[in-house]
Design an enzyme around this catalytic site. Structure first.
Site, PDB file in Angstrom:
ATOM      1  N   ASP A   1      44.786  32.344  42.642  1.00 16.52           N
ATOM      2  CA  ASP A   1      45.296  33.720  42.778  1.00 16.52           C
ATOM      3  C   ASP A   1      46.327  34.064  41.697  1.00 16.52           C
ATOM      4  OD1 ASP A   1      43.854  33.623  45.234  1.00 16.52           O
ATOM      5  OD2 ASP A   1      45.627  32.918  46.293  1.00 16.52           O
TER       6      ASP A   1
ATOM      7  N   GLU B   1      39.484  41.977  48.924  1.00 21.18           N
ATOM      8  CA  GLU B   1      40.856  41.473  48.774  1.00 21.18           C
ATOM      9  C   GLU B   1      41.187  41.399  47.286  1.00 21.18           C
ATOM     10  OE1 GLU B   1      40.832  37.568  50.625  1.00 21.18           O
ATOM     11  OE2 GLU B   1      39.563  36.717  49.062  1.00 21.18           O
TER      12      GLU B   1
HETATM   13  O1  FUB Z   1      44.757  32.063  48.488  1.00 23.33           O
HETATM   14  C1  FUB Z   1      44.540  32.565  49.780  1.00 23.33           C
HETATM   15  C2  FUB Z   1      43.658  33.757  49.742  1.00 23.33           C
HETATM   16  O2  FUB Z   1      42.396  33.423  49.167  1.00 23.33           O
HETATM   17  C3  FUB Z   1      44.144  34.892  48.890  1.00 23.33           C
HETATM   18  O3  FUB Z   1      45.190  35.617  49.464  1.00 23.33           O
HETATM   19  C4  FUB Z   1      42.883  35.633  48.701  1.00 23.33           C
HETATM   20  O4  FUB Z   1      42.912  36.620  47.714  1.00 23.33           O
HETATM   21  C5  FUB Z   1      41.921  34.505  48.388  1.00 23.33           C
HETATM   22  O5  FUB Z   1      41.976  34.139  47.029  1.00 23.33           O
END
Ligand code: FUB
Length: 347
Positions: free
Chosen positions: A13, A248
C-alpha cells in the site's frame, strides 16, 4: 520481474510523496500471521508503520524514455524505522492498514485506518515536525471518519492550497455499512456479510471525500460521495460492473490541470482511474493503469519525481504468492497527448 524496492521487511500500500526534493514512501508493514485468509481481510494484521526515503528513481526509468544511461545500481532505500505503533494509539484495537501522509505549513501528517474497540474501521491522524516521524497520534479518530484507505491531497493550485481526504473500501473495509448516510453513526453491521449491493439497477457504492480543515486533523465540511460516471452513459457506474467500480485504495493526483482519481477494483484486481475538473467530482472512468499483479490485493500511488511520473504499487512475488506478505515496487508510467494513462503490465 522488476525487483521489490524493500526486501528486509514486507511492505504494501505505498503512498509516495516528494518533500524538499526527496522521495518518501509511507507503506503498510505486512507481517506473518496464523490467521486464515478470509474476505474480511483479518489476515492483514499489521501493528506499526515504517517510513522509507530515497534520492533518485532513475535506475527504474523505462529504457525507452531515457536519453542518459540508467545507473547500474539501484538507489539506496533508507528505512527510518517505526514511526507509529498501534500500541501508542488509544482508540486502536487492531489492523493498521494503508496509510498516507501530507505536509501543511511545515508540519507532517500521517493518516491511517484501523479497527476501534468495537471492531469498526475508523481513520486516525498523527503528526510531527519531520517527514520521517516519529508521529504523535491524536487520542481519537478523526471525527466523522469511517472505513479505510485514507489518501490526502493538497491541491497546489487552489486558493490557500485546499486539502482533501479521500477514503473508503468495500468488504473488510466496511464501506457497504454506510448506505444510510456518510457518518459513523449510520454504520449498519447487517451489511458486513452482504459485502456490497448487486443486481440490475443497483449503483456502485462511491468512495468518500471530505475537505480537511486548516488543522489537517478534522473535516471542514461534510463527507460526500465521489461520483464515478461511466463514459458511455454519463451515469454512475453499476454495482455489478466489477471491472470498473470502486473497491478500495483511493489516490488523487493532478497533472496539466486535470484531476486523476485512481483506485483498485478489488475482486477483479485492476488499478484504474477516472478524470475530472473538480477534486470533489464528478469523475468519469477513463481506463486501466495496471493489470493484475501476483496476489489478491492491488494498491498504489502516483507521483512526479525527477521529471518523470511513477506508479508505486505492490505484489506478492517476494513471499512466493502469500497474499498478506507483499512488497512495494515502482514503475515509470506514461500519458498520451490527450492525458490518457498507458496501461502497464506487471513486471
Ligand atoms: O493492507 C491492507 C489492505 O489491503 C489495504 O487497506 C487495502 O487497500 C489492501 O491493499
Amino acid at each position: 520481474m522488476s525487483p521489490p524496492l524493500i526486501t528486509h521487511i514486507y511492505t504494501a500500500d505505498p503512498s509516495a510523496h516528494v518533500f524538499d526534493g526527496k522521495l518518501y514512501i509511507y507503506p503498510s508493514h505486512d507481517r506473518e500471521t496464523d490467521i486464515a485468509f478470509n474476505d474480511n481481510g483479518d489476515q492483514y494484521d499489521m501493528v506499526d508503520y515504517h517510513v522509507f526515503s530515497l534520492d533518485s528513481l532513475e535506475y527504474y526509468a523505462s529504457s525507452s524514455s531515457s536519453s542518459a544511461p540508467a545507473p547500474l545500481e539501484p538507489p539506496k532505500v533508507t528505512d527510518h524505522g517505526v514511526v507509529l505503533s498501534a500500541a501508542d494509539v488509544p482508540w486502536v484495537s487492531r489492523q493498521l492498514w494503508a496509510p498516507d501522509a501530507a505536509r501543511r505549513r511545515g508540519r507532517y501528517y500521517l493518516y491511517f485506518p484501523a479497527r476501534d474497540a468495537a471492531s469498526v474501521f475508523r481513520i486516525g491522524v498523527a503528526s510531527g515536525p519531520s517527514p520521517t516521524g516519529p508521529f504523535a497520534a491524536d487520542p481519537e479518530p478523526i471525527p466523522g471518519s469511517f472505513s479505510i484507505d485514507p489518501a490526502a491531497f493538497v491541491d497546489p493550485d487552489g486558493p490557500d492550497e485546499p486539502a482533501y481526504l479521500y477514503f473508503g473500501g468495500l468488504w473488510g473495509g466496511q464501506l457497504q455499512c454506510y448506505q444510510r448516510g456518510n457518518a459513523p453513526e449510520h454504520y449498519d453491521a447487517a451489511w458486513l456479510g452482504a459485502r456490497e449491493p448487486a443486481g440490475p439497477g443497483a449503483a456502485a457504492l462511491c468512495p468518500k471525500v471530505a475537505r480537511l480543515a486548516d488543522d489537517m486533523r478534522s473535516f471542514a465540511g461534510p463527507v460526500r460521495d465521489l461520483q464515478i460516471l461511466a463514459p458511455e452513459t454519463g451515469r454512475p457506474l453499476a454495482a455489478d460492473d466489477h471491472d470498473r467500480r470502486f473497491f478500495e485504495a483511493a489516490w488523487m493526483h493532478k497533472r496539466a490541470g486535470v484531476y486523476y482519481f485512481s483506485y483498485s477494483t478489488g475482486d477483479t484486481h485492476y488499478l484504474v482511474y477516472a478524470t475530472g475538473d473538480n477534486p470533489l467530482g464528478p469523475f468519469t472512468y477513463a481506463g486501466r493503469i495496471l493489470e493484475p499483479v501476483l496476489g489478491w490485493t492491488t494498491h498504489h500511488s502516483i507521483v512526479e519525481f525527477g521529471g518523470r511520473w511513477w506508479l508505486f504499487h505492490h505484489d506478492c512475488e517476494l513471499s512466493g504468492g502469500v497474499n498478506h506478505l507483499r512488497s512495494v515496487k515502482v514503475k515509470e508510467i506514461f500519458y498520451d497527448k490527450d492525458g490518457k494513462i498507458t496501461t502497464e503490465k506487471p513486471s
